[in-house]
Enzyme design. Structure first.
Site, PDB file in Angstrom:
ATOM      1  N   ARG A 153       0.836  -1.215   0.000  1.00 50.47           N
ATOM      2  CA  ARG A 153       0.000   0.000   0.000  1.00 50.47           C
ATOM      3  C   ARG A 153       0.866   1.258   0.000  1.00 50.47           C
ATOM      4  O   ARG A 153       0.637   2.186  -0.757  1.00 50.47           O
ATOM      5  CB  ARG A 153      -0.944   0.008   1.203  1.00 50.47           C
ATOM      6  CG  ARG A 153      -2.327  -0.587   0.961  1.00 50.47           C
ATOM      7  CD  ARG A 153      -2.274  -1.960   0.318  1.00 50.47           C
ATOM      8  NE  ARG A 153      -3.577  -2.584   0.165  1.00 50.47           N
ATOM      9  CZ  ARG A 153      -4.065  -3.520   0.986  1.00 50.47           C
ATOM     10  NH1 ARG A 153      -3.341  -3.959   2.015  1.00 50.47           N
ATOM     11  NH2 ARG A 153      -5.250  -4.043   0.778  1.00 50.47           N
ATOM     12  N   ASP A 160      -0.229  -6.348  -4.089  1.00 57.12           N
ATOM     13  CA  ASP A 160      -1.654  -6.056  -3.930  1.00 57.12           C
ATOM     14  C   ASP A 160      -2.122  -5.283  -5.152  1.00 57.12           C
ATOM     15  O   ASP A 160      -1.350  -5.126  -6.113  1.00 57.12           O
ATOM     16  CB  ASP A 160      -1.907  -5.257  -2.628  1.00 57.12           C
ATOM     17  CG  ASP A 160      -3.271  -5.575  -2.041  1.00 57.12           C
ATOM     18  OD1 ASP A 160      -4.289  -5.336  -2.730  1.00 57.12           O
ATOM     19  OD2 ASP A 160      -3.333  -6.084  -0.908  1.00 57.12           O
ATOM     20  N   HIS A 220      -6.933  -9.380  -4.903  1.00 56.96           N
ATOM     21  CA  HIS A 220      -5.921  -8.373  -4.544  1.00 56.96           C
ATOM     22  C   HIS A 220      -4.746  -8.454  -5.517  1.00 56.96           C
ATOM     23  O   HIS A 220      -3.598  -8.274  -5.134  1.00 56.96           O
ATOM     24  CB  HIS A 220      -5.415  -8.587  -3.112  1.00 56.96           C
ATOM     25  CG  HIS A 220      -6.349  -8.076  -2.059  1.00 56.96           C
ATOM     26  ND1 HIS A 220      -6.411  -6.760  -1.674  1.00 56.96           N
ATOM     27  CD2 HIS A 220      -7.280  -8.721  -1.294  1.00 56.96           C
ATOM     28  CE1 HIS A 220      -7.328  -6.597  -0.723  1.00 56.96           C
ATOM     29  NE2 HIS A 220      -7.882  -7.779  -0.478  1.00 56.96           N
ATOM     30  N   ASP A 267      -7.526 -13.811   0.398  1.00 54.91           N
ATOM     31  CA  ASP A 267      -8.623 -13.095   1.057  1.00 54.91           C
ATOM     32  C   ASP A 267      -9.375 -12.199   0.078  1.00 54.91           C
ATOM     33  O   ASP A 267      -8.841 -11.795  -0.953  1.00 54.91           O
ATOM     34  CB  ASP A 267      -8.096 -12.226   2.204  1.00 54.91           C
ATOM     35  CG  ASP A 267      -7.066 -11.213   1.723  1.00 54.91           C
ATOM     36  OD1 ASP A 267      -6.205 -11.601   0.911  1.00 54.91           O
ATOM     37  OD2 ASP A 267      -7.134 -10.044   2.130  1.00 54.91           O
ATOM     38  N   GLU A 268     -10.613 -11.919   0.446  1.00 58.03           N
ATOM     39  CA  GLU A 268     -11.429 -10.878  -0.183  1.00 58.03           C
ATOM     40  C   GLU A 268     -11.418 -10.937  -1.712  1.00 58.03           C
ATOM     41  O   GLU A 268     -11.286  -9.917  -2.376  1.00 58.03           O
ATOM     42  CB  GLU A 268     -10.933  -9.495   0.283  1.00 58.03           C
ATOM     43  CG  GLU A 268     -11.056  -9.309   1.776  1.00 58.03           C
ATOM     44  CD  GLU A 268     -10.586  -7.939   2.256  1.00 58.03           C
ATOM     45  OE1 GLU A 268     -11.323  -7.338   3.039  1.00 58.03           O
ATOM     46  OE2 GLU A 268      -9.509  -7.482   1.853  1.00 58.03           O
ATOM     47  N   TRP A 275      -8.379 -14.283  10.353  1.00 55.08           N
ATOM     48  CA  TRP A 275      -8.420 -12.821  10.546  1.00 55.08           C
ATOM     49  C   TRP A 275      -9.840 -12.289  10.735  1.00 55.08           C
ATOM     50  O   TRP A 275     -10.041 -11.347  11.453  1.00 55.08           O
ATOM     51  CB  TRP A 275      -7.712 -12.113   9.389  1.00 55.08           C
ATOM     52  CG  TRP A 275      -8.462 -12.071   8.075  1.00 55.08           C
ATOM     53  CD1 TRP A 275      -8.550 -13.061   7.154  1.00 55.08           C
ATOM     54  CD2 TRP A 275      -9.219 -10.966   7.549  1.00 55.08           C
ATOM     55  NE1 TRP A 275      -9.298 -12.654   6.080  1.00 55.08           N
ATOM     56  CE2 TRP A 275      -9.729 -11.373   6.301  1.00 55.08           C
ATOM     57  CE3 TRP A 275      -9.510  -9.679   8.016  1.00 55.08           C
ATOM     58  CZ2 TRP A 275     -10.521 -10.538   5.499  1.00 55.08           C
ATOM     59  CZ3 TRP A 275     -10.298  -8.837   7.231  1.00 55.08           C
ATOM     60  CH2 TRP A 275     -10.793  -9.276   5.979  1.00 55.08           C
ATOM     61  N   ASP A 301      -3.554  -1.781  12.761  1.00 52.25           N
ATOM     62  CA  ASP A 301      -3.818  -0.583  11.956  1.00 52.25           C
ATOM     63  C   ASP A 301      -5.103   0.106  12.426  1.00 52.25           C
ATOM     64  O   ASP A 301      -5.417   1.199  11.966  1.00 52.25           O
ATOM     65  CB  ASP A 301      -3.899  -0.915  10.460  1.00 52.25           C
ATOM     66  CG  ASP A 301      -4.901  -2.015  10.126  1.00 52.25           C
ATOM     67  OD1 ASP A 301      -5.212  -2.842  11.017  1.00 52.25           O
ATOM     68  OD2 ASP A 301      -5.370  -2.061   8.970  1.00 52.25           O
ATOM     69  N   TRP A 324      -1.570  -3.096   8.508  1.00 54.12           N
ATOM     70  CA  TRP A 324      -1.833  -2.840   7.089  1.00 54.12           C
ATOM     71  C   TRP A 324      -1.456  -1.416   6.743  1.00 54.12           C
ATOM     72  O   TRP A 324      -1.449  -0.536   7.615  1.00 54.12           O
ATOM     73  CB  TRP A 324      -3.311  -3.134   6.780  1.00 54.12           C
ATOM     74  CG  TRP A 324      -3.619  -4.590   6.966  1.00 54.12           C
ATOM     75  CD1 TRP A 324      -4.226  -5.165   8.038  1.00 54.12           C
ATOM     76  CD2 TRP A 324      -3.280  -5.668   6.079  1.00 54.12           C
ATOM     77  NE1 TRP A 324      -4.294  -6.531   7.864  1.00 54.12           N
ATOM     78  CE2 TRP A 324      -3.722  -6.862   6.675  1.00 54.12           C
ATOM     79  CE3 TRP A 324      -2.646  -5.731   4.834  1.00 54.12           C
ATOM     80  CZ2 TRP A 324      -3.551  -8.109   6.069  1.00 54.12           C
ATOM     81  CZ3 TRP A 324      -2.480  -6.970   4.229  1.00 54.12           C
ATOM     82  CH2 TRP A 324      -2.936  -8.142   4.851  1.00 54.12           C
ATOM     83  N   GLU A 360      -2.633   0.964   4.336  1.00 54.13           N
ATOM     84  CA  GLU A 360      -3.404   1.974   3.608  1.00 54.13           C
ATOM     85  C   GLU A 360      -3.180   3.385   4.154  1.00 54.13           C
ATOM     86  O   GLU A 360      -3.187   4.358   3.409  1.00 54.13           O
ATOM     87  CB  GLU A 360      -4.906   1.670   3.667  1.00 54.13           C
ATOM     88  CG  GLU A 360      -5.348   0.518   2.783  1.00 54.13           C
ATOM     89  CD  GLU A 360      -5.335  -0.821   3.493  1.00 54.13           C
ATOM     90  OE1 GLU A 360      -4.601  -0.963   4.502  1.00 54.13           O
ATOM     91  OE2 GLU A 360      -6.070  -1.736   3.055  1.00 54.13           O
TER      92      GLU A 360
HETATM   93  C1  ACM Z   1      -7.141  -9.002   5.381  1.00 55.08           C
HETATM   94  O1  ACM Z   1      -7.120  -8.188   6.310  1.00 55.08           O
HETATM   95  N1  ACM Z   1      -7.832  -8.747   4.272  1.00 55.08           N
HETATM   96  C2  ACM Z   1      -6.462 -10.271   5.487  1.00 55.08           C
END
Ligand code: ACM
Length: 625
Positions: free
Chosen positions: A163, A192, A262, A312-313, A379, A406, A454, A456
Site C-alpha cells: 500500500r 496487492d 488483490h 482473502d477478499e 483474521w 492498523d 496494514w 493503507e
Molecule cells: C485481510 O485483512 N484482508 C487479510
C-alpha cells in the site's frame, strides 16, 4: 496496617529487575550486581558463535567496549553455551544467570541463546540500546536467575509495503525492535492492487509497471519528490539482505504473494493473467503456471517454510460474469466460484508442497474446501481458525478484534487517520490465542499469533512505529508468556520498555488518556435486525463514580451495528441516559455515549440496538473521563 499497605504495594510494584517484556517464565532475584568491564570477554560454546558476535556488536556502540570473543566461562565473561541436555527449553528457551562476576547463558539451541542475550540487554540500563557511546554510563545488571521459554512458536507481525512502499532501511530497523521483543516472524505483504514490490526476473513488467500503478500513487504513496518516481520495489538482493538480517536476529521473513484476488498489480502488468478491468487472476492453466513461476523466484529468495498466498477478499463476481471462467468451472468439474477459488489454491498448495514448502493463506481459503496442506491465518474473527484446527490444519490467529494494529488505539478524534476499528492496548493484551472451542488436541494446531499493520494509512515507518508500540509489546507477551496476565502489572513494565524504545529512537504512542475497560461484546451469534434492548454488566468497570464514555467498537463482520440510545442502570434504576442515533462499523461513526456513573451497586449498560445484517461483531468499552 496503615503503614504496611503502602510498603507492600511498593514492594510488589517496584520495577527492579523484572521490567522484562515479554515476561519470562521464572525470575529469581539474587543478591548482588554485575558490572560489565571494558576488558570483559564473550565466551561462546559450539553453535553459539553467531549469537556471541551479535552480542558483541550490540554492546560495542553504546559501551565503546570492543569485547574480545573466546576463552571459557569465568570471571568477567559473558558465556553462551548450547547444551544437548537442556532439551526441556525447546528451540527458543534459555537459562540466564547473572552473577556478580559473570553472566552465563545456556540454551538447547542458538535461538534460545539469542533470547537469553535479549533478556540480558533488557537487564542492562536502557541506554544500551543507543547507537553511539554513552558517556559516564556504568553498565550494571542486578543479579538474577531466569528460566524462560515461549508459549508459541509463531509470534508474528505483518507489514504492508504494497500500500505504501517502505524503504529497506526502515524494515531492517523494524526487525531490530521486534527481535528485541522476541517476536520471530515478519510477514511482508509484497503484492496487492496498489503495487507489486518484489523483483521477478522472468516477468520484469511486474515491477516496471506493477510497482508504479498511476491510479494508486496519489492515494497510497508519500508525496511525490520533485522529479522523482513514487511507488517502488525491492530487488531480489534487497530482499535477500532483509532475510539475512532477520535471520541473524532469529526472525523468519514470510513473503505474501496475493492471489487470486488483490491481484490488480499483476493484472496491470500482464493483463493475460487476469480478467479485464478486474483485480482477480483468471485461473487459466497458463496463469496458474505464471504464478508458480513467480513462487519459484520467491522461494529462491525466502527460505521460510511457509509461503503466504493471500486468498482473502476475492471479488468472485468477476468470475461469475466471465463466460470463460464459467466454462473452466464446468471443465474442471467444479460446482461454483468458491470451488474455483479452492481449486486455484490447491494448485498452489500442491506446487509448494512439491518444493518442500507449506502454503499459508487467509481464512477465506476455507470456502470451497481447504487445500490438504494449507495452514490458515484466521483474521475475520476466530471462527476460521477454529474450523481449520478442528479439521486438523495448523492455524495462526490474527483476528481483527484483537490483533489488527492498523485500527485506532485511542479516541479516533485525537489520533492520526486510521482505517477504522478501535483497538486499545488493553484489548490486545486481553487476547487469548487458543479459542475455548478447541479441545487440548485441537489446540496444538494453534501455532501462535500475529499482529497485522496494514499500510493503507501508513505513509512511513514513523507512522508504523506509532501504531506498533506499545501494542506489539502486548502481542509479544501474549505470544511468549505462559503465566497469568495482569494488565496493570504489564503497564508498569511498559515504562522500562518505553525507555528502551526512547534510546532506539522509536516513535511509540505514549500511555496518555483515560483507563479503558472492556464491558462485553456483541456478536453475530445474537444478531437481530429488529430493534432489541440488550444489557451488559458494568458493576466492576464503572464502579468508580464519575463521567464515562461508553464506546461501541466494531471489530469485524460485514454489517453495521446501530444504537438508538444507551442507559446506565444501577440496582434496577436508570441513573444516566444518552439518546442519539449511533452506528458502529469499520469507518468509526458516532458510536459513543456519555454516561455518568454514581458508582457502586449493580451496574448495567443497557442499549437499544439493531444489526444491519447477520454479521457484525464488536466490543463495548467504558472509558473514564
Ligand atoms: C485481510 O485483512 N484482508 C487479510
Amino acid at each position: 496496617m496503615l503503614l504496611a499497605l503502602p510498603l507492600l504495594a511498593m514492594l510488589t510494584t517496584a520495577p527492579a529487575i523484572a521490567a522484562i517484556i515479554p515476561k519470562p517464565a521464572s525470575v529469581v532475584a539474587v543478591e548482588g550486581t554485575f558490572t560489565l568491564a571494558p576488558h570483559a570477554r564473550i565466551a561462546a560454546g559450539k553453535g553459539a558463535e553467531e549469537v556471541a558476535e551479535f552480542l558483541r556488536s550490540a554492546l560495542r556502540p553504546p559501551t565503546g567496549f570492543g569485547l574480545n570473543l573466546g576463552g571459557r566461562a569465568g570471571k568477567d565473561t559473558i558465556s553462551l553455551a548450547l547444551d544437548r541436555k537442556l532439551s526441556r527449553l525447546g528451540e527458543e528457551g534459555y537459562l540466564l544467570e547473572v552473577h556478580p562476576d559473570r553472566v552465563e547463558i545456556r540454551a538447547f539451541r542458538a535461538a534460545g541463546a539469542f533470547y537469553g542475550v535479549q533478556t540480558l540487554l533488557q537487564l542492562l540500563p536502557p541506554e544500551v540500546f543507543r547507537s553511539a557511546k554513552v558517556e559516564g554510563q556504568v553498565w550494571q545488571a542486578k543479579c538474577v536467575k531466569i528460566e524462560d521459554k515461549p508459549r508459541f512458536g509463531w509470534r508474528g507481525v505483518l507489514l504492508d509495503p504494497a500500500r505504501h512502499f517502505l524503504p529497506k532501511e526502515g524494515i531492517l530497523r523494524f526487525i531490530d525492535t521486534i527481535a528485541q521483543h522476541k517476536l520471530n516472524v515478519l510477514q511482508l505483504h509484497l503484492t496487492d492492487d496498489t503495487g507489486w514490490r518484489v523483483e521477478i526476473k522472468k516477468y520484469p513488467k511486474l515491477t516496471q509497471v506493477g510497482a508504479y500503478i498511476p491510479e494508486y500513487l496519489a492515494d497510497y504513496d508519500p508525496p511525490k519528490p520533485k522529479n522523482g518516481p513514487r511507488g517502488g520495489f525491492y530487488t531480489q538482493n534487497d530482499l535477500r539482505e532483509i532475510v539475512a538480517y532477520a535471520a541473524d536476529r532469529h526472525v523468519t521473513v514470510v513473503p505474501e504473494i496475493e492471489m487470486p484476488g488483490h491481484a490488480g498489480a499483476v493484472v496491470a502488468a500482464y493483463p493475460e493473467v487476469g480478467l479485464p478491468d478486474s483485480n482477480v487472476i483468471n485461473g487459466e492453466d497458463s496463469s496458474i503456471r505464471f504464478m508458480q513461476d513467480v513462487l519459484d523466484e520467491v522461494m529462491a529468495i525466502f527460505p521460510s517454510k511457509f509461503i503466504h498466498i493471500g486468498g482473502d477478499e476475492v471479488d468472485k463476481s468477476f468470475w461469475k460474469k466471465s463466460a470463460r471462467v464459467q466454462e473452466l468451472i464446468k471443465q474442471r468439474g467444479l460446482k461454483n466460484e468458491d470451488e474455483y477459488q479452492s481449486w486455484i489454491i490447491k494448485q498452489m498448495d500442491a506446487y509448494l508442497a512439491s518444493k518442500g514448502r507449506r502454503l499459508l493463506g487467509w481464512d477465506e481459503i476455507l470456502e470451497g474446501g481447504l487445500a490438504p496442506g494449507a495452514t490458515v491465518m484466521s483474521w475475520r474473527g476466530i471462527e476460521g481458525g477454529i474450523a481449520a484446527a478442528k479439521a486438523g490444519h495448523d492455524v495462526v490467529m490474527s483476528p481483527t478484534s484483537n490483533l489488527y494494529l492498523d485500527y485506532y488505539q485511542a479516541e479516533p478524534a485525537e489520533e492520526p487517520l486510521a482505517i477504522g476499528g478501535y483497538l486499545p492496548l488493553e484489548a490486545v493484551y486481553g487476547y487469548e490465542p487458543v479459542p475455548s472451542a478447541l479441545n487440548a488436541k485441537e489446540a496444538e494446531r494453534v501455532l501462535g499469533l500475529q499482529g497485522n499493520i496494514w499500510g493503507e494509512f501508513t505513509p512511513n515507518m514513523k507512522h508504523i512505529e506509532y501504531l506498533a508500540w506499545p501494542r506489539l509489546a502486548a502481542v509479544s507477551e501474549i505470544g511468549w508468556s505462559s503465566g497469568a496476565k495482569d494488565f496493570t502489572e504489564f503497564s508498569g513494565r511498559l515504562a522500562a520498555d518505553f525507555a528502551r524504545l526512547d534510546a532506539m529512537g522509536v516513535k511509540y504512542r505514549p500511555r496518555t488518556g483515560s483507563p479503558i475497560q472492556a464491558l462485553g461484546e456483541w456478536t453475530s451469534v445474537e444478531a437481530s435486525t429488529e430493534w432489541v434492548v440488550r444489557e451488559w454488566d458494568a458493576s466492576e468497570e464503572m464502579a468508580k463514580a464519575g463521567p464515562y464514555t461508553v464506546r461501541f467498537a466494531y471489530t469485524h463482520g460485514a454489517h453495521r451495528f446501530h444504537v438508538r440510545w444507551a442507559e446506565l442502570v444501577q440496582d434496577g434504576k436508570v441513573v444516566a441516559r444518552d439518546e442519539h442515533a449511533g452506528s458502529a462499523a469499520w469507518d468509526v461513526s458516532a458510536n459513543t455515549y456519555a454516561l455518568a456513573s454514581p458508582g457502586g451497586g449493580q451496574l448495567k449498560v443497557r442499549a437499544e440496538v439493531r444489526y444491519e445484517g447477520s454479521d457484525s461483531n464488536g466490543i463495548l468499552y467504558a472509558i473514564r473521563r
